[in-house]
Design an enzyme around this catalytic site. Structure first.
Site, PDB file in Angstrom:
ATOM      1  N   ASP A 274       0.856  -1.185   0.000  1.00  0.00           N
ATOM      2  CA  ASP A 274       0.000   0.000   0.000  1.00  0.00           C
ATOM      3  C   ASP A 274       0.893   1.237   0.000  1.00  0.00           C
ATOM      4  O   ASP A 274       1.353   1.699   1.047  1.00  0.00           O
ATOM      5  CB  ASP A 274      -0.914  -0.018   1.220  1.00  0.00           C
ATOM      6  CG  ASP A 274      -2.046   0.994   1.098  1.00  0.00           C
ATOM      7  OD1 ASP A 274      -2.086   1.728   0.090  1.00  0.00           O
ATOM      8  OD2 ASP A 274      -2.888   1.042   2.008  1.00  0.00           O
ATOM      9  N   ALA A 275       1.170   1.752  -1.201  1.00  0.00           N
ATOM     10  CA  ALA A 275       2.110   2.867  -1.338  1.00  0.00           C
ATOM     11  C   ALA A 275       1.492   4.033  -2.102  1.00  0.00           C
ATOM     12  O   ALA A 275       2.063   5.106  -2.161  1.00  0.00           O
ATOM     13  CB  ALA A 275       3.379   2.401  -2.043  1.00  0.00           C
ATOM     14  N   LYS A 276       0.335   3.826  -2.705  1.00  0.00           N
ATOM     15  CA  LYS A 276      -0.431   4.882  -3.389  1.00  0.00           C
ATOM     16  C   LYS A 276       0.442   5.736  -4.300  1.00  0.00           C
ATOM     17  O   LYS A 276       0.437   6.961  -4.235  1.00  0.00           O
ATOM     18  CB  LYS A 276      -1.198   5.719  -2.363  1.00  0.00           C
ATOM     19  CG  LYS A 276      -2.204   4.869  -1.560  1.00  0.00           C
ATOM     20  CD  LYS A 276      -3.135   5.698  -0.700  1.00  0.00           C
ATOM     21  CE  LYS A 276      -4.185   4.861   0.008  1.00  0.00           C
ATOM     22  NZ  LYS A 276      -3.677   3.906   1.007  1.00  0.00           N
ATOM     23  N   ARG A 277       1.183   5.076  -5.168  1.00  0.00           N
ATOM     24  CA  ARG A 277       2.076   5.774  -6.084  1.00  0.00           C
ATOM     25  C   ARG A 277       1.295   6.448  -7.191  1.00  0.00           C
ATOM     26  O   ARG A 277       0.204   5.987  -7.578  1.00  0.00           O
ATOM     27  CB  ARG A 277       3.064   4.780  -6.709  1.00  0.00           C
ATOM     28  CG  ARG A 277       3.971   4.050  -5.720  1.00  0.00           C
ATOM     29  CD  ARG A 277       4.648   4.968  -4.764  1.00  0.00           C
ATOM     30  NE  ARG A 277       5.696   4.295  -4.001  1.00  0.00           N
ATOM     31  CZ  ARG A 277       6.142   4.733  -2.833  1.00  0.00           C
ATOM     32  NH1 ARG A 277       5.625   5.807  -2.267  1.00  0.00           N
ATOM     33  NH2 ARG A 277       7.114   4.093  -2.204  1.00  0.00           N
TER      34      ARG A 277
ATOM     35  N   THR B 220      -0.879  -0.381  -4.563  1.00  0.00           N
ATOM     36  CA  THR B 220      -1.928   0.621  -4.712  1.00  0.00           C
ATOM     37  C   THR B 220      -1.373   1.837  -5.455  1.00  0.00           C
ATOM     38  O   THR B 220      -0.224   2.234  -5.254  1.00  0.00           O
ATOM     39  CB  THR B 220      -2.489   1.071  -3.348  1.00  0.00           C
ATOM     40  OG1 THR B 220      -1.422   1.535  -2.525  1.00  0.00           O
ATOM     41  CG2 THR B 220      -3.198  -0.075  -2.646  1.00  0.00           C
TER      42      THR B 220
END
Lengths: 227, 227
Positions: free
Chosen positions: B46-49, B73
């Site tokens: 979960d890093a929302k790049r 993510t």
């Protein structure tokens, strides 16, 4: 860095290009080096963070405390409470993505919401709600100079970070004309590859300096100076 | 991990909670441990790049090669070319933020574009354009179960990652009812704090297992099973 520090208004290291190579320690040391040897030049950590409250707090700690960045880029898609943990560092800059310089920016950022495009809604929220501490900036790509004028009209004198000159071929004079404030200021025009890779030979530092001088000259010759 | 691996469908480590503490090596070793000891359980980083093309490529290398994540993510604000470097890893999952579980999600994601909200536009783009390799998932928060039904109607059987039960108090039965596919599948319901912090005593592992079993029971008892 030493070849350009007297010419630039900021450095903007890009997180991904360190993280892909397990080089977080080099990112830390690079930022530390800039602060130590060129204390007048702020560092914008380009990490485009965006997450919910308690996680955004950890990202703010990472950017501002671990890396000691003076500013960080963030993504507005998750809204106000995802930005607040950054904004509450009142002495740091929060650089919010608005109109990015890539072709895919159109997919969402240009969608019409009533009479406004999504990126204009972001600009309005930044000017009216998120900038209560005066530490907001916006990212607006050089590749869409007309949009730069629209954003400038919405945000007063808020500083704009403008990527997309150089390798992405945005036009500097057009950017300055459309993006500057009435006093001929308010722009941080970012060039990465055109300077970093100006030469792959032993003259890389002097070539980077020459490329920086050229861009700086182009920027300054296009600025409106108050009388 | 060992206390819950037979109960879960995936692990979702959160990048920020490692990065704030200079603990990238622990993140690497945690993911490696899961793969080695529980090879049937995928890891969603979960890093929302979200970044432009050549930088997004570096983020994809970071997530899939450096950390060996099975999925990551990502944030859709920058559009198609920011997602493609992830999507082209056809054997990995790309989990696109759609309707997040935080209050600020309303600021942009609920804005009306014609007759569709922005998050619905994202769901349509995912279903119609970004999922050509069949490796897209969407994030839809448990805190808005009505929106979960809207998204399910737009995306067919695409798997949805649903945060916001547990500490954020989304209702599990409502989530399952609104989010499941016709076959009673298609949901990855994520709980972090309610399991991680089930106990701060020496019984932390058994308490985490009990909390996981309880959530698993709630999920499964709400599912529609095909006859």
């Amino acid at each position: 860095i030493d070849a350009t520090a007297d010419l630039v208004c900021a450095y903007k290291p890009q997180f991904a290009h360190y993280a892909a190579y397990r080089a977080e320690d080099q990112l830390e040391r690079t930022i530390e080096y800039i602060h130590k040897t060129h204390p007048g030049v702020p560092v914008i950590l380009d990490a485009k963070r965006g997450d919910v409250g308690n996680t955004a707090e950890r990202y703010a700690v990472e950017a501002f405390e671990r890396y000691g960045a003076d500013a960080v880029t963030v993504n507005p898609y998750l809204g106000s409470d995802s930005l607040e943990p950054f904004l509450k560092y009142a002495d740091r800059g929060v650089v919010i993505l608005c109109r990015t310089s890539n072709p895919g920016a159109r997919d969402l950022q240009d969608r019409l919401i009533g009479s406004r495009k999504l990126y204009q809604v972001v600009a309005e929220l930044a000017a009216q709600r998120w900038n209560s501490r005066g530490n907001c900036l916006l990212v607006v790509g050089a590749t869409y100079p007309a949009d730069l004028a629209e954003v400038r009209a919405l945000v007063g004198d808020m500083p704009l970070l403008v990527p997309g000159v150089g390798a992405q071929r945005g036009d500097v004079a057009h950017v300055v004309r459309n993006g500057q404030t009435a006093r001929g200021t308010g722009l941080i025009i970012s060039s990465s590859r055109a300077i970093l890779y100006a030469s792959s030979g032993e003259d890389f530092a002097s070539a980077a300096r020459a490329a920086t001088q050229q861009l700086r000259g182009e920027i300054n010759s296009s600025r409106t100076r108050p009388a």
